[in-house]
Design a protein around this motif. Structure first.
Motif, mmCIF file in Angstrom:
data_model
loop_
_atom_site.group_PDB
_atom_site.id
_atom_site.type_symbol
_atom_site.label_atom_id
_atom_site.label_comp_id
_atom_site.label_asym_id
_atom_site.label_seq_id
_atom_site.Cartn_x
_atom_site.Cartn_y
_atom_site.Cartn_z
ATOM 1 N N LYS A 18 0.923 -10.667 -8.210
ATOM 2 C CA LYS A 18 2.124 -10.920 -7.393
ATOM 3 C C LYS A 18 2.129 -10.019 -6.157
ATOM 4 N N MET A 19 1.784 -8.759 -6.353
ATOM 5 C CA MET A 19 1.750 -7.822 -5.223
ATOM 6 C C MET A 19 0.707 -8.249 -4.199
ATOM 7 N N LYS A 20 -0.414 -8.744 -4.671
ATOM 8 C CA LYS A 20 -1.465 -9.201 -3.768
ATOM 9 C C LYS A 20 -0.958 -10.344 -2.897
ATOM 10 N N ARG A 21 -0.029 -11.145 -3.442
ATOM 11 C CA ARG A 21 0.576 -12.246 -2.682
ATOM 12 C C ARG A 21 1.692 -11.756 -1.765
ATOM 13 N N GLY A 22 2.001 -10.457 -1.808
ATOM 14 C CA GLY A 22 3.031 -9.907 -0.936
ATOM 15 C C GLY A 22 4.390 -9.739 -1.583
ATOM 16 N N GLU A 23 4.464 -9.909 -2.889
ATOM 17 C CA GLU A 23 5.734 -9.768 -3.610
ATOM 18 C C GLU A 23 5.846 -8.337 -4.143
ATOM 19 N N TYR A 24 6.585 -7.501 -3.411
ATOM 20 C CA TYR A 24 6.730 -6.095 -3.784
ATOM 21 C C TYR A 24 8.157 -5.763 -4.157
ATOM 22 N N GLU A 25 8.318 -4.994 -5.210
ATOM 23 C CA GLU A 25 9.599 -4.369 -5.523
ATOM 24 C C GLU A 25 9.466 -2.922 -5.106
ATOM 25 N N LYS A 26 10.501 -2.348 -4.576
ATOM 26 C CA LYS A 26 10.458 -0.966 -4.076
ATOM 27 C C LYS A 26 10.621 0.021 -5.234
ATOM 28 N N ILE A 27 9.736 -0.059 -6.221
ATOM 29 C CA ILE A 27 9.852 0.771 -7.421
ATOM 30 C C ILE A 27 9.507 2.233 -7.186
ATOM 31 N N LYS A 34 -9.277 -12.650 -14.035
ATOM 32 C CA LYS A 34 -8.140 -13.529 -14.329
ATOM 33 C C LYS A 34 -7.860 -14.455 -13.153
ATOM 34 N N GLU A 35 -7.970 -13.956 -11.935
ATOM 35 C CA GLU A 35 -7.758 -14.809 -10.760
ATOM 36 C C GLU A 35 -8.793 -15.933 -10.698
ATOM 37 N N LYS A 36 -10.033 -15.621 -11.043
ATOM 38 C CA LYS A 36 -11.118 -16.612 -10.942
ATOM 39 C C LYS A 36 -11.156 -17.557 -12.141
#
Length: 151
Positions: free
Chosen positions: A24-33, A137-139
């Motif tokens: 998810k982070m690789k796709r740009g989905e970040y939470e400001k944890i 897992k991505e591949k």
């Protein structure tokens, strides 16, 4: 409770969740944890990829990273690993350590009151192993049911 990542075995049953979050982070989905958090990054040996990936990730998660080369601190030159762990624990929220020795890694984690992440030592490279599983897992779309050989 403090949780260190010194070995890939430290993630236990959380491996798939960590990988899914990383995708998810690789796709740009970040939470400001890491908002208002600071990571100290100790580098006994330099690495372009490790430094940049940890600094960028910390920033994208809302935190700040401090780079500490072996020339910037007294680790091994008048200050013990125990002392370094205790001092840094007073100032930062997490420590990433790229060390020559796994024994030193364990010693730092033992005395740090904040989580310690192994950025590489002479025995383990858990973040790289997790990244490798993420790529698989991505591949392949999954990890379960696949056979792996490590050479």
């Amino acid at each position: 409770m403090k949780k260190d990542l010194l070995s890939v075995l430290d993630v236990g049953g959380e491996l798939e969740k960590i990988i899914d979050d990383a995708i998810k982070m690789k796709r740009g989905e970040y939470e400001k944890i890491m908002e208002d958090k600071v990571m100290a990054m100790i580098f006994e040996k330099s690495s372009t990829r490790t430094r940049v990936s940890f600094e960028v990730a910390t920033q994208k998660l809302g935190g700040h990273a401090i780079f500490l080369s072996k020339n910037d601190i007294q680790l091994g030159r008048g200050e013990t690993i125990k002392d370094t762990a205790k001092v840094l624990s007073r100032y930062v929220d997490v420590i990433m350590y790229r060390a020559y020795s796994h024994e030193n890694m364990k010693e730092l984690a033992k005395h740090a009151s904040v989580p310690v992440i192994n950025g590489l030592d002479n025995e383990e490279h858990p973040c790289q192993v997790i990244a490798d599983f993420m790529t698989i897992k991505e591949k392949k779309g999954k990890l379960r049911g696949l056979k792996f050989v490590y050479v």
